[in-house]
Motif scaffolding. Structure first.
Motif, PDB file in Angstrom:
ATOM      1  N   GLY A  84      10.960   9.421 -14.003  1.00  0.00           N
ATOM      2  CA  GLY A  84      11.849   8.399 -14.547  1.00  0.00           C
ATOM      3  C   GLY A  84      12.114   7.275 -13.567  1.00  0.00           C
ATOM      4  O   GLY A  84      12.159   6.095 -13.953  1.00  0.00           O
ATOM      5  N   GLU A 110      11.239   3.249 -13.942  1.00  0.00           N
ATOM      6  CA  GLU A 110      12.312   2.258 -13.879  1.00  0.00           C
ATOM      7  C   GLU A 110      12.101   1.267 -12.737  1.00  0.00           C
ATOM      8  O   GLU A 110      12.291   0.052 -12.902  1.00  0.00           O
ATOM      9  N   ARG A 157       9.395  -1.119 -13.566  1.00  0.00           N
ATOM     10  CA  ARG A 157       9.891  -2.110 -14.520  1.00  0.00           C
ATOM     11  C   ARG A 157      10.633  -3.234 -13.809  1.00  0.00           C
ATOM     12  O   ARG A 157      10.599  -4.388 -14.245  1.00  0.00           O
ATOM     13  N   ARG A 158      11.254  -2.911 -12.665  1.00  0.00           N
ATOM     14  CA  ARG A 158      12.000  -3.913 -11.901  1.00  0.00           C
ATOM     15  C   ARG A 158      11.116  -4.687 -10.927  1.00  0.00           C
ATOM     16  O   ARG A 158      11.598  -5.524 -10.170  1.00  0.00           O
ATOM     17  N   GLN A 215      18.780   4.619 -14.718  1.00  0.00           N
ATOM     18  CA  GLN A 215      18.994   3.217 -14.342  1.00  0.00           C
ATOM     19  C   GLN A 215      20.064   3.094 -13.262  1.00  0.00           C
ATOM     20  O   GLN A 215      19.912   2.296 -12.329  1.00  0.00           O
ATOM     21  N   ALA A 237      18.612   4.251 -10.002  1.00  0.00           N
ATOM     22  CA  ALA A 237      17.744   3.186  -9.473  1.00  0.00           C
ATOM     23  C   ALA A 237      18.576   2.052  -8.886  1.00  0.00           C
ATOM     24  O   ALA A 237      18.199   1.459  -7.869  1.00  0.00           O
TER      25      ALA A 237
END
Length: 216
Positions: free
Chosen positions: A21, A25, A28-29, A150, A153
């Motif tokens: 996960g 994440e 994605r950033r 999230q 992260a």
């Protein structure tokens, strides 16, 4: 020092699920991540009878297998390598090295905890950046549920990724990672960049790798 964080916990606590996960994440950033998995027992990548296995059995200390899209290196080692030592093989092209295991290392740690496995943590709270748990714990450490990837992260980004130096340097002597303070890091970085910048063919120095071997 490069950003390394270890995901620790008891067997079957959910470490791999959390790692998956977090990689999704963080990617994605816009971050590039690498994962190092620790095995408590010895393991074999080569299968008996394969060419690489035969070369290892013949006495080669290192066997590398390369294809157009992947490379694998099998190297004999004399001790259980730390995350810092292992990061040498990965290189500097990644924003974050996530490890599974390495509870004895000095790296920041996030522990994954399951109520059904007992209340005892595998690491002292002082060593933990956070705990991912399915029950509230009486410790002064940030706590998250399993579905709050999230927020975890966010913590990693604020505590590690946002605080990275524009220049960094690592020192290994006799294959062992040697911690050095910020003053020495900056001094070595400036000296090395100044020395090589004038060499023929060198443009802007983005990364620099130097190895030295001396006869004993």
């Amino acid at each position: 020092m490069r950003s390394i964080i270890s995901i620790v916990g008891k067997s079957r606590s959910g470490k791999t699920t959390l790692l998956s996960g977090l990689i999704i994440e963080l990617k994605r950033r816009g971050y590039k991540g690498a994962i190092i998995k620790h095995a408590a027992d010895d393991f074999e990548v080569d299968k008996a009878g394969k060419d690489s296995w035969q070369l290892s059995q013949a006495g080669s200390e290192v066997v590398a297998i390369s294809s157009p899209h992947k490379v694998a290196v099998m190297k004999q080692v004399e001790h259980d390598l730390s995350p810092q030592e292992l990061s040498r093989f990965i290189g500097w092209d990644y924003d974050l090295n996530l490890t599974e295991g390495f509870r004895q290392s000095s790296t920041p740690k996030i522990e994954v905890h399951r109520k059904e496995q007992g209340r005892e943590l595998v690491c002292p709270p002082l060593q933990l950046l956070a705990v991912v748990t399915d029950e509230p714990l009486a410790i002064d450490v940030p706590q998250f549920s399993r579905d709050e990837v999230q927020k975890i992260a966010d913590l990693i980004e604020s505590k590690l990724l946002a605080q990275r130096n524009e220049e960094d340097i690592e020192l290994f002597i006799n294959e062992t990672y040697i911690p050095i303070n910020l003053f020495i890091k900056n001094l070595l970085a400036r000296m090395l960049v100044a020395m090589v910048s004038g060499l023929k063919g060198v443009k802007k120095v983005k990364s620099l790798h130097i190895s030295l071997r001396r006869k004993t």
